[in-house]
Design a protein around this motif. Structure first.
Motif, PDB file in Angstrom:
ATOM      1  N   GLU A  45       0.854  -1.139   0.079  1.00  0.00           N
ATOM      2  CA  GLU A  45       0.038  -0.160   0.081  1.00  0.00           C
ATOM      3  C   GLU A  45       0.686   1.205  -0.100  1.00  0.00           C
ATOM      4  O   GLU A  45       0.549   2.331  -0.837  1.00  0.00           O
ATOM      5  N   MET A  46       2.012   1.311   0.757  1.00  0.00           N
ATOM      6  CA  MET A  46       2.543   2.484   0.921  1.00  0.00           C
ATOM      7  C   MET A  46       3.368   2.984  -0.494  1.00  0.00           C
ATOM      8  O   MET A  46       3.629   3.847  -0.842  1.00  0.00           O
ATOM      9  N   SER A  47       3.930   1.655  -1.159  1.00  0.00           N
ATOM     10  CA  SER A  47       4.632   1.974  -2.441  1.00  0.00           C
ATOM     11  C   SER A  47       3.672   2.253  -3.402  1.00  0.00           C
ATOM     12  O   SER A  47       3.986   3.255  -4.327  1.00  0.00           O
ATOM     13  N   VAL A  48       2.555   1.992  -3.533  1.00  0.00           N
ATOM     14  CA  VAL A  48       1.447   2.474  -4.548  1.00  0.00           C
ATOM     15  C   VAL A  48       1.230   3.620  -4.086  1.00  0.00           C
ATOM     16  O   VAL A  48       0.907   4.301  -5.284  1.00  0.00           O
ATOM     17  N   LYS A  49       0.858   3.925  -3.079  1.00  0.00           N
ATOM     18  CA  LYS A  49       0.686   5.507  -2.789  1.00  0.00           C
ATOM     19  C   LYS A  49       1.829   6.459  -3.359  1.00  0.00           C
ATOM     20  O   LYS A  49       1.601   7.460  -3.708  1.00  0.00           O
ATOM     21  N   GLU A  53       1.784   9.263  -6.104  1.00  0.00           N
ATOM     22  CA  GLU A  53       2.090  10.787  -6.003  1.00  0.00           C
ATOM     23  C   GLU A  53       3.140  11.199  -6.846  1.00  0.00           C
ATOM     24  O   GLU A  53       3.305  12.220  -7.175  1.00  0.00           O
ATOM     25  N   ARG A  54       4.369  10.353  -6.769  1.00  0.00           N
ATOM     26  CA  ARG A  54       5.572  10.985  -7.457  1.00  0.00           C
ATOM     27  C   ARG A  54       5.627  11.199  -9.019  1.00  0.00           C
ATOM     28  O   ARG A  54       6.421  11.886  -9.533  1.00  0.00           O
ATOM     29  N   PHE A  55       4.881  10.075  -9.812  1.00  0.00           N
ATOM     30  CA  PHE A  55       4.890  10.072 -10.946  1.00  0.00           C
ATOM     31  C   PHE A  55       3.972  11.134 -11.755  1.00  0.00           C
ATOM     32  O   PHE A  55       2.622  11.274 -10.925  1.00  0.00           O
ATOM     33  N   ASP A  56       4.313  11.566 -12.858  1.00  0.00           N
ATOM     34  CA  ASP A  56       3.331  12.410 -13.368  1.00  0.00           C
ATOM     35  C   ASP A  56       2.328  12.047 -14.446  1.00  0.00           C
ATOM     36  O   ASP A  56       1.294  12.633 -14.715  1.00  0.00           O
ATOM     37  N   GLY A  57       2.609  10.881 -15.012  1.00  0.00           N
ATOM     38  CA  GLY A  57       1.536  10.100 -15.748  1.00  0.00           C
ATOM     39  C   GLY A  57       1.972   8.685 -15.765  1.00  0.00           C
ATOM     40  O   GLY A  57       3.118   8.346 -15.152  1.00  0.00           O
ATOM     41  N   PHE A  58       1.065   7.752 -16.317  1.00  0.00           N
ATOM     42  CA  PHE A  58       1.299   6.167 -15.965  1.00  0.00           C
ATOM     43  C   PHE A  58       0.908   5.740 -17.385  1.00  0.00           C
ATOM     44  O   PHE A  58      -0.265   5.941 -18.030  1.00  0.00           O
ATOM     45  N   GLU A  90      -1.302  -3.650 -10.913  1.00  0.00           N
ATOM     46  CA  GLU A  90      -2.310  -2.725 -11.592  1.00  0.00           C
ATOM     47  C   GLU A  90      -3.423  -2.404 -11.300  1.00  0.00           C
ATOM     48  O   GLU A  90      -3.749  -1.214 -11.238  1.00  0.00           O
ATOM     49  N   PHE A  91      -4.043  -3.167 -10.639  1.00  0.00           N
ATOM     50  CA  PHE A  91      -5.164  -3.021  -9.881  1.00  0.00           C
ATOM     51  C   PHE A  91      -5.544  -1.967  -8.862  1.00  0.00           C
ATOM     52  O   PHE A  91      -5.927  -1.013  -8.654  1.00  0.00           O
ATOM     53  N   ALA A  92      -4.312  -2.247  -7.877  1.00  0.00           N
ATOM     54  CA  ALA A  92      -3.804  -1.419  -6.722  1.00  0.00           C
ATOM     55  C   ALA A  92      -3.563   0.177  -7.165  1.00  0.00           C
ATOM     56  O   ALA A  92      -4.033   1.093  -6.784  1.00  0.00           O
ATOM     57  N   LEU A  93      -2.536   0.014  -8.296  1.00  0.00           N
ATOM     58  CA  LEU A  93      -2.064   1.353  -8.812  1.00  0.00           C
ATOM     59  C   LEU A  93      -3.026   2.153  -9.480  1.00  0.00           C
ATOM     60  O   LEU A  93      -3.348   3.503  -9.498  1.00  0.00           O
ATOM     61  N   PHE A  94      -4.144   1.713 -10.331  1.00  0.00           N
ATOM     62  CA  PHE A  94      -5.098   2.269 -10.992  1.00  0.00           C
ATOM     63  C   PHE A  94      -6.005   2.908 -10.213  1.00  0.00           C
ATOM     64  O   PHE A  94      -6.353   3.963 -10.406  1.00  0.00           O
ATOM     65  N   VAL A  97      -4.296   6.024  -8.629  1.00  0.00           N
ATOM     66  CA  VAL A  97      -3.725   6.777  -9.688  1.00  0.00           C
ATOM     67  C   VAL A  97      -5.168   7.559 -10.072  1.00  0.00           C
ATOM     68  O   VAL A  97      -5.312   8.775 -10.171  1.00  0.00           O
ATOM     69  N   LEU A  98      -6.441   6.962 -10.051  1.00  0.00           N
ATOM     70  CA  LEU A  98      -7.584   7.573 -10.336  1.00  0.00           C
ATOM     71  C   LEU A  98      -7.850   8.749  -9.467  1.00  0.00           C
ATOM     72  O   LEU A  98      -8.550   9.796  -9.696  1.00  0.00           O
ATOM     73  N   LYS A  99      -7.575   8.518  -8.278  1.00  0.00           N
ATOM     74  CA  LYS A  99      -7.697   9.687  -7.056  1.00  0.00           C
ATOM     75  C   LYS A  99      -6.927  10.773  -7.278  1.00  0.00           C
ATOM     76  O   LYS A  99      -7.137  11.989  -6.735  1.00  0.00           O
TER      77      LYS A  99
END
Length: 107
Positions: A45-49, A53-58, A90-94, A97-99
């Motif tokens: 969870e911490m890595s995904v968050k 936050e850090r990246f500008d696009g995915f 993918e499921f966790a990050l997507f 990122v939507l947030k």
């Protein structure tokens, strides 16, 4: 001007036990003025968050079939082997990122 950092979902090679990436994805991001960064399959969870936050696009690259159980379906004979670690990331990050309202490209 700061170049945008673009996170790329890696592909998985079962035989070589390794991550890999089609060069076209990275080349396009570079030519478009960004910096491509291939992710690992860390889905805590911490890595995904932090990634969100850090990246500008995915870029969610094309790849292995998603396990049909993840969307409530049975696995059909023509389905390829899923990569559970990739699916989890993918499921966790997507979702995360939507947030953020940051750009996402899904292939």
């Amino acid at each position: 001007m700061k170049k945008p950092l673009i996170a790329l979902m890696p592909l998985w090679d079962e035989k070589m036990n390794s991550y890999w990436m089609l060069p076209g994805y990275m080349e396009f991001i570079i030519k478009s003025g960004g910096i491509p960064v291939m992710l690992s399959f860390s889905d805590d969870e911490m890595s995904v968050k932090e990634i969100a936050e850090r990246f500008d696009g995915f870029v969610f690259t094309g790849g292995d079939d998603i396990d049909p159980a993840r969307y409530g379906e049975e696995k059909l004979e023509q389905c390829g082997e899923p990569c559970d670690e990739r699916d989890s990331l993918e499921f966790a990050l997507f979702k995360e990122v939507l947030k953020t309202d940051k750009p996402i490209l899904g292939i």
